[in-house]
Design an enzyme around this catalytic site. Structure first.
Site, PDB file in Angstrom:
ATOM      1  CG  HIS A 126      36.766 -32.374  11.706  1.00 22.70           C
ATOM      2  ND1 HIS A 126      35.731 -32.316  10.815  1.00 22.70           N
ATOM      3  CD2 HIS A 126      36.409 -31.575  12.758  1.00 22.70           C
ATOM      4  CE1 HIS A 126      34.768 -31.540  11.302  1.00 22.70           C
ATOM      5  NE2 HIS A 126      35.162 -31.082  12.477  1.00 22.70           N
ATOM      6  CG  ASP A 176      31.691 -29.889  12.146  1.00 20.40           C
ATOM      7  OD1 ASP A 176      32.053 -30.907  12.760  1.00 20.40           O
ATOM      8  OD2 ASP A 176      32.358 -28.844  12.100  1.00 20.40           O
ATOM      9  CG  ASP A 178      32.167 -31.589  20.562  1.00 24.77           C
ATOM     10  OD1 ASP A 178      33.173 -32.219  20.945  1.00 24.77           O
ATOM     11  OD2 ASP A 178      31.194 -32.139  20.023  1.00 24.77           O
ATOM     12  CG  HIS A 215      -1.975  -1.053   1.213  1.00 24.82           C
ATOM     13  ND1 HIS A 215      -1.788  -2.249   1.877  1.00 24.82           N
ATOM     14  CD2 HIS A 215      -3.198  -1.127   0.608  1.00 24.82           C
ATOM     15  CE1 HIS A 215      -2.853  -3.015   1.709  1.00 24.82           C
ATOM     16  NE2 HIS A 215      -3.729  -2.359   0.942  1.00 24.82           N
ATOM     17  CG  HIS A 251      33.773 -32.617  16.849  1.00 22.84           C
ATOM     18  ND1 HIS A 251      34.110 -31.448  17.488  1.00 22.84           N
ATOM     19  CD2 HIS A 251      33.695 -32.305  15.521  1.00 22.84           C
ATOM     20  CE1 HIS A 251      34.217 -30.474  16.600  1.00 22.84           C
ATOM     21  NE2 HIS A 251      33.967 -30.964  15.390  1.00 22.84           N
TER      22      HIS A 251
END
Length: 439
Positions: free
Chosen positions: A227, A367, A219, A117, A222
């Site tokens: 990896h 990941d 973390d 509008h 991991h």
């Protein structure tokens, strides 16, 4: 479809169960917090609608009229530099019928005009004009001063702009607390501060936003496993983490896990120029930050500012995990470097982040698969009844004469994850900010 309307009685009932969902003392997490629609609805209200959320860096909006669009939770917002030179953040939803006012992701504007509008808003979100204004003559409660786009509070820390929709929230300085001392490792290791390289990457993950946020908050456990192939390809072996020279540190749910190896993260960018720059400036970093923090500048580490701003020192990437329902997240990724760094390092950092932490990056692909599976598997009814365990390092708290906040020995730990979920639980259980404890 997510139900975003939670009744007051339902909220109280949900909040009363928070202590059953998160047991930070023993390290148990209820899986339903990653899947349940009602929990997610309350989370949007009690976490995203009242925390300080990162919206832009100073270098992204250098001039009056510069803007970008983003989200706070699921609220679409415009972030712009107003005619007063200040950064403003306001809802990207017209006050007339709620249409999206700005469809561009980034740009320069004098006004924001709704294409439905023709209502037009200033760079500060105030209503400037409407089409056919005489239609409001006569009996009408039309008041332009009350019909601007709803404003958020905006406060900044060393070029990083955060917005908050809760007028009763503590200041950004209080909100960050001791974590500011750690943020200075990347924001203030050089007198010129940092700048964001133009552009960003947006991608979608089929995961709950908390999984990647808690991964970055602490973390490192991991990394040698998840990896392993990428690390061996880059280094020929797994990097060594020394428990006696690595830590978890957290404050108010913000956390950083780190070693003191100086260049561990940066080494994965595979750029001799970046490593040369860091080594040439090591003494300057130490002079500005002190010896301990200077060793964190590009070390093996990861961090998260609660709730959803993560970064990697050394990789020089910021990212936000923006919720799109309990089972989907939109990731925004930027590359940054010291503003005084040589111009040629921009392409080195950009290329390095593309190699490592982009949708096709060697680490991010690993990941993302984990985050999505962690979310999807919780669809099972019986599965959701089983608690997750995050009890590593329950007795690892130490006193450190230099490090600030809550410090835990060894970056192979889950102390920061427990602090992250405790902060989440504190907010979910609190009716107002006055009920949220400082941790």
């Amino acid at each position: 479809m997510t139900n975003l309307s939670t009744k007051t009685d339902d909220k109280a009932e949900l909040a009363s169960k928070v202590n059953d969902w998160v047991d930070a003392e023993e390290g148990y997490i209820d899986r339903r917090i990653f899947w349940d629609d009602a929990i997610y609805s309350l989370e949007l209200e009690r976490v995203f609608a009242r925390c300080w959320i990162f919206v832009a860096h100073d270098s992204q909006l250098p001039e009056v009229g510069d803007f970008l669009t983003t989200t706070i939770g699921e609220d679409a917002v415009i972030v712009s530099r107003g005619e007063d030179g200040k950064i403003h953040t306001f809802l990207n939803s017209c006050s007339h019928r709620g249409n999206r006012v700005c469809f561009a992701e980034v740009g320069k504007a004098r006004r924001f005009t709704c294409n439905f509008h023709g209502w037009s808003y200033g760079l500060d979100g105030s209503l400037k004009s409407v089409s056919r204004p005489k239609s409001y003559d006569g009996k009408s409660n039309f008041d332009k001063s009350r019909l601007g786009l709803h404003q958020a509070r905006v406060e900044s820390y060393k070029g990083m702009h955060f917005a908050c929709f809760d007028p009763d929230a503590p200041s950004l300085e209080e909100y960050l607390g001791d974590f500011r001392w750690y943020l200075d490792v990347i924001l203030d290791n050089d007198e010129g501060g940092i700048e964001f390289i133009d552009g960003n990457i947006k991608s979608r993950l089929k995961c709950n936003w908390k999984f990647p946020a808690e991964n970055f908050v602490g973390d490192s456990y991991h990394a040698p496993w998840t990896h392993s192939s990428a690390l061996i390809a880059m280094f020929g072996k797994q990097p060594t983490m020394r428990p006696d020279r690595s830590y978890h540190a957290n404050a108010n749910g913000h956390g950083w896990e780190f070693g003191l190896d100086f260049i561990g993260n940066a080494a994965t960018l595979n750029s001799p120029q970046i490593l040369e720059y860091l080594r040439e400036h090591e003494a300057k970093f130490a002079e500005r930050l002190g010896k301990v923090r200077s060793r964190m500048v590009a070390s093996l580490s990861s961090a998260n500012v609660f709730p959803n701003l993560s970064f990697l020192a050394g990789h020089n990437t910021f990212r936000t995990w923006n919720p799109k329902g309990p089972r989907e997240t939109e990731l925004h990724t930027w590359v940054f470097l010291n503003a005084n760094a040589p111009e040629e390092l921009k392409k080195e950092y950009r290329r390095g982040v593309m190699l490592t932490f982009s949708p096709a990056g060697v680490f991010e692909m690993d990941d993302g698969e984990n985050f999505e599976n962690c979310t999807a598997v919780n669809a099972g009814v019986v599965t959701r009844r089983q608690k997750l365990h995050a009890g590593m390092g329950l007795d690892s708290r130490i006193e450190h004469e230099e490090l600030k906040g809550n410090v835990h020995q060894s970056q192979i730990n889950e102390a920061n994850q427990r602090a992250f979920y405790q902060r989440w639980a504190d907010l979910m259980n609190a009716e107002t900010w006055a009920d949220v404890p400082v941790r």
